[in-house]
Design a protein around this motif. Structure first.
Motif, mmCIF file in Angstrom:
data_model
loop_
_atom_site.group_PDB
_atom_site.id
_atom_site.type_symbol
_atom_site.label_atom_id
_atom_site.label_comp_id
_atom_site.label_asym_id
_atom_site.label_seq_id
_atom_site.Cartn_x
_atom_site.Cartn_y
_atom_site.Cartn_z
ATOM 1 N N LYS A 357 -2.505 14.087 -34.796
ATOM 2 C CA LYS A 357 -3.796 14.766 -34.686
ATOM 3 C C LYS A 357 -3.977 15.785 -35.802
ATOM 4 C CE LYS A 357 -3.799 14.325 -29.637
ATOM 5 N NZ LYS A 357 -3.615 15.055 -28.348
ATOM 6 N N LEU A 358 -2.916 16.542 -36.097
ATOM 7 C CA LEU A 358 -2.999 17.575 -37.127
ATOM 8 C C LEU A 358 -3.186 16.967 -38.512
ATOM 9 C CD1 LEU A 358 -2.844 20.641 -37.605
ATOM 10 C CD2 LEU A 358 -0.358 20.379 -37.889
ATOM 11 N N ALA A 359 -2.559 15.814 -38.741
ATOM 12 C CA ALA A 359 -2.665 15.154 -40.047
ATOM 13 C C ALA A 359 -4.089 14.738 -40.374
ATOM 14 C CB ALA A 359 -1.741 13.933 -40.084
ATOM 15 N N LYS A 360 -4.894 14.511 -39.353
ATOM 16 C CA LYS A 360 -6.294 14.129 -39.586
ATOM 17 C C LYS A 360 -7.146 15.321 -40.020
ATOM 18 C CE LYS A 360 -6.181 10.320 -36.238
ATOM 19 N NZ LYS A 360 -6.688 9.807 -34.937
ATOM 20 N N PHE A 361 -6.686 16.525 -39.682
ATOM 21 C CA PHE A 361 -7.439 17.738 -40.011
ATOM 22 C C PHE A 361 -6.904 18.418 -41.274
ATOM 23 C CE2 PHE A 361 -8.096 22.331 -39.645
ATOM 24 C CZ PHE A 361 -9.480 22.373 -39.590
ATOM 25 N N ASP A 362 -5.577 18.564 -41.349
ATOM 26 C CA ASP A 362 -4.961 19.224 -42.507
ATOM 27 C C ASP A 362 -4.775 18.211 -43.633
ATOM 28 O OD1 ASP A 362 -4.943 21.652 -41.320
ATOM 29 O OD2 ASP A 362 -2.788 21.776 -41.000
ATOM 30 N N THR A 363 -5.862 17.935 -44.353
ATOM 31 C CA THR A 363 -5.852 16.974 -45.449
ATOM 32 C C THR A 363 -6.188 17.670 -46.756
ATOM 33 O OG1 THR A 363 -8.199 16.432 -45.268
ATOM 34 C CG2 THR A 363 -6.662 15.186 -43.870
ATOM 35 N N TRP A 364 -5.806 17.047 -47.866
ATOM 36 C CA TRP A 364 -6.165 17.625 -49.160
ATOM 37 C C TRP A 364 -7.678 17.566 -49.377
ATOM 38 C CZ3 TRP A 364 -4.962 21.145 -52.307
ATOM 39 C CH2 TRP A 364 -5.618 21.243 -53.531
ATOM 40 N N ASP A 365 -8.336 16.557 -48.872
ATOM 41 C CA ASP A 365 -9.795 16.485 -49.005
ATOM 42 C C ASP A 365 -10.457 17.735 -48.414
ATOM 43 O OD1 ASP A 365 -9.834 14.099 -50.329
ATOM 44 O OD2 ASP A 365 -10.247 12.881 -48.554
ATOM 45 N N ASN A 366 -9.982 18.162 -47.242
ATOM 46 C CA ASN A 366 -10.525 19.377 -46.631
ATOM 47 C C ASN A 366 -10.100 20.624 -47.392
ATOM 48 O OD1 ASN A 366 -11.918 18.073 -44.574
ATOM 49 N ND2 ASN A 366 -10.201 18.150 -43.153
ATOM 50 N N GLU A 367 -8.843 20.656 -47.816
ATOM 51 C CA GLU A 367 -8.310 21.837 -48.513
ATOM 52 C C GLU A 367 -8.982 22.040 -49.863
ATOM 53 O OE1 GLU A 367 -5.480 24.921 -47.575
ATOM 54 O OE2 GLU A 367 -6.332 23.249 -46.465
ATOM 55 N N SER A 368 -9.263 20.939 -50.558
ATOM 56 C CA SER A 368 -9.837 21.032 -51.901
ATOM 57 C C SER A 368 -11.252 21.594 -51.899
ATOM 58 C CB SER A 368 -9.827 19.657 -52.579
ATOM 59 O OG SER A 368 -10.676 18.748 -51.901
ATOM 60 N N LYS A 369 -11.930 21.523 -50.752
ATOM 61 C CA LYS A 369 -13.281 22.089 -50.670
ATOM 62 C C LYS A 369 -13.257 23.589 -50.922
ATOM 63 C CE LYS A 369 -14.842 18.563 -47.374
ATOM 64 N NZ LYS A 369 -15.183 18.289 -45.959
ATOM 65 N N LYS A 370 -12.177 24.241 -50.520
ATOM 66 C CA LYS A 370 -12.043 25.683 -50.745
ATOM 67 C C LYS A 370 -11.892 25.987 -52.232
ATOM 68 C CE LYS A 370 -8.636 26.163 -47.710
ATOM 69 N NZ LYS A 370 -7.609 26.831 -46.884
ATOM 70 N N LEU A 371 -11.185 25.110 -52.946
ATOM 71 C CA LEU A 371 -11.037 25.284 -54.397
ATOM 72 C C LEU A 371 -12.384 25.158 -55.092
ATOM 73 C CD1 LEU A 371 -9.197 25.530 -56.929
ATOM 74 C CD2 LEU A 371 -9.029 23.021 -56.898
ATOM 75 N N VAL A 372 -13.149 24.155 -54.727
ATOM 76 C CA VAL A 372 -14.472 23.948 -55.330
ATOM 77 C C VAL A 372 -15.383 25.141 -55.036
ATOM 78 C CG1 VAL A 372 -16.521 22.472 -55.335
ATOM 79 C CG2 VAL A 372 -14.242 21.432 -55.272
ATOM 80 N N GLU A 373 -15.296 25.671 -53.821
ATOM 81 C CA GLU A 373 -16.100 26.846 -53.462
ATOM 82 C C GLU A 373 -15.729 28.059 -54.312
ATOM 83 O OE1 GLU A 373 -15.478 27.371 -49.309
ATOM 84 O OE2 GLU A 373 -16.686 25.613 -48.737
ATOM 85 N N VAL A 374 -14.429 28.237 -54.569
ATOM 86 C CA VAL A 374 -13.991 29.351 -55.430
ATOM 87 C C VAL A 374 -14.557 29.183 -56.830
ATOM 88 C CG1 VAL A 374 -11.978 30.375 -56.574
ATOM 89 C CG2 VAL A 374 -11.884 29.893 -54.128
ATOM 90 N N TYR A 375 -14.491 27.980 -57.375
ATOM 91 C CA TYR A 375 -15.010 27.715 -58.722
ATOM 92 C C TYR A 375 -16.518 27.986 -58.785
ATOM 93 C CZ TYR A 375 -11.054 25.915 -61.390
ATOM 94 O OH TYR A 375 -9.906 25.828 -62.110
ATOM 95 N N GLN A 376 -17.223 27.535 -57.783
ATOM 96 C CA GLN A 376 -18.670 27.756 -57.762
ATOM 97 C C GLN A 376 -18.981 29.241 -57.697
ATOM 98 O OE1 GLN A 376 -19.697 25.353 -54.350
ATOM 99 N NE2 GLN A 376 -20.046 23.503 -55.585
ATOM 100 N N LYS A 377 -18.206 29.965 -56.933
ATOM 101 C CA LYS A 377 -18.408 31.415 -56.804
ATOM 102 C C LYS A 377 -18.136 32.122 -58.130
ATOM 103 C CE LYS A 377 -17.014 35.400 -53.993
ATOM 104 N NZ LYS A 377 -16.199 35.842 -52.828
#
Length: 380
Positions: A357-377
């Motif tokens: 169950k956790l593997a479906k949530f803790d993915t790099w696809d989800n994590e990378s969204k935070k990186l893109v948000e930092v870059y945009q900011k």
């Protein structure tokens, strides 16, 4: 698709393998950024290369480490003078000086990516003067970064006080190199029965990572349970001694070393395991606060983790009810936790279900969204 924003990542190694840098740069490319990686020349890899649409450019005079670093700084700076650059991304403390200098000359922002808690880590450098100098440099230049990213909540909280800034985001080392489907390579290759239990350690084969402790626990578990096997995947300074110890004990058919496995195939091997062990010792605050990629590799392979009861690891594993922790530097505690999983099938299956169950949530696809948000900011 035209890449509008040019960013450079600076990594003061020869960049043979670094899953964090690979994940970040690939995600940025997919989100429309043009990415170069500045790294070091070495005897093993001297030429620049294109890797998965990312341009790797290597700098420096090969030889003495200090000369390699200083010359690389100079060449990176000169190379950047006539280049279009919109943002500089520094990986770890040793990339900060040149990242800051380039950002000043080009009048662009820079991000500090702290892969570890550098000021509270063990280092191969023995000179206290050099260590204090690097710590001073990190603190001085990191404060000038437009944003800081790091790898765990505990390190974030420490750095917010240490650097006196709130602009820090956690981007965990979750692998992008996962594999769909079922693999049973270890049982097939070593002709193990389906009912056998496989315990796995993957990573650097060194005493500081708890390999000697795992071996002690493995010996005792093998004497108590006949249908369990231990595998060590990786290379390191303790590998030859590990092999010799296993051979001298006459346990080469139960405790097996496989050496290094290519990253592209690694998790296919990991999927063969039932239990994944991470036994790093609590020898510094950086270890206590670490959340290494190995734990996520186990989770994305459906493996139940057994980890040292370090603060961040224990919080993640026990908090998510996906495995067990054992007392730091205590082989008997590790042995008992492994035996507990082997003897309590109901508990093991609960952990395994929660891992899935956790593997479906803790993915790099989800994590990378935070990186893109930092870059945009930072670039807005």
């Amino acid at each position: 698709m035209k890449k509008e924003k040019k960013v450079i990542h600076i990594l003061m190694t020869d960049y043979q393998i670094d899953s964090r840098v690979r994940n970040e740069t690939n995600s940025l490319y997919k989100n429309g950024y043009d990415v170069d990686v500045y790294c070091l020349k070495s005897y093993k890899i001297k030429k620049s290369e294109d890797r998965e649409n990312i341009n790797l450019i290597r700098f420096g005079l090969v030889g003495n480490k200090l000369l390699n670093f200083l010359s690389a700084y100079i060449f990176m700076f000169v190379y950047s003078l006539n280049k279009k650059i919109d943002l500089v991304h520094a990986h770890d403390a040793n990339a900060l000086p040149i990242a800051y200098l380039i950002s000043c000359i080009k009048r662009v922002p820079f991000i500090y990516d702290s892969h570890e808690l550098w000021s509270e880590s063990h280092h191969s450098i023995s000179s206290k003067f050099i260590l204090k100098s690097i710590a001073y440099v990190e603190k001085k230049f990191a404060k000038k970064a437009q944003y800081i990213i790091t790898v765990s909540d505990s390190i974030k909280e420490f750095l917010q006080k240490y650097f006196k800034t709130e602009d820090i985001t956690v981007i965990r080392n979750i692998p992008s190199y996962t594999h769909e489907g079922t693999y049973n390579i270890l049982r097939e290759e070593f002709k193990l029965s389906e009912s056998s239990k496989v315990c796995l350690y993957q990573g650097v084969i060194s005493q500081s990572r708890g390999v000697e402790l795992i071996l002690t626990a493995a010996i005792n578990v093998c004497s108590r349970e006949q249908n369990v096997y231990f595998f060590f995947l990786g290379e390191g300074p303790y590998l030859n001694e590990l092999k010799k110890s296993i051979k001298d004990l006459g346990l080469s058919n139960r405790i097996i070393t496989l050496g290094r496995v290519e990253q592209s195939s690694l998790l296919k091997y990991t999927k063969s395991a039932d239990i994944g062990i991470h036994a790093i010792t609590n020898s510094c605050l950086n270890h206590d606060y670490c959340l290494p990629n190995k734990i996520f590799e186990y989770i994305h392979s459906g493996v139940v983790p057994v980890v040292t009861n370090l603060y961040e690891l224990n919080r993640y594993v026990i908090g998510n009810d996906i495995g067990l922790s054992f007392e730091d530097n205590n082989a008997k505690s590790l042995e008992n936790q492994i035996m507990g999983l082997l003897e309590n099938e109901k508990q093991f299956l609960r952990f395994k279900s929660n891992v899935g169950k956790l593997a479906k949530f803790d993915t790099w696809d989800n994590e990378s969204k935070k990186l893109v948000e930092v870059y945009q900011k930072v670039l807005s």
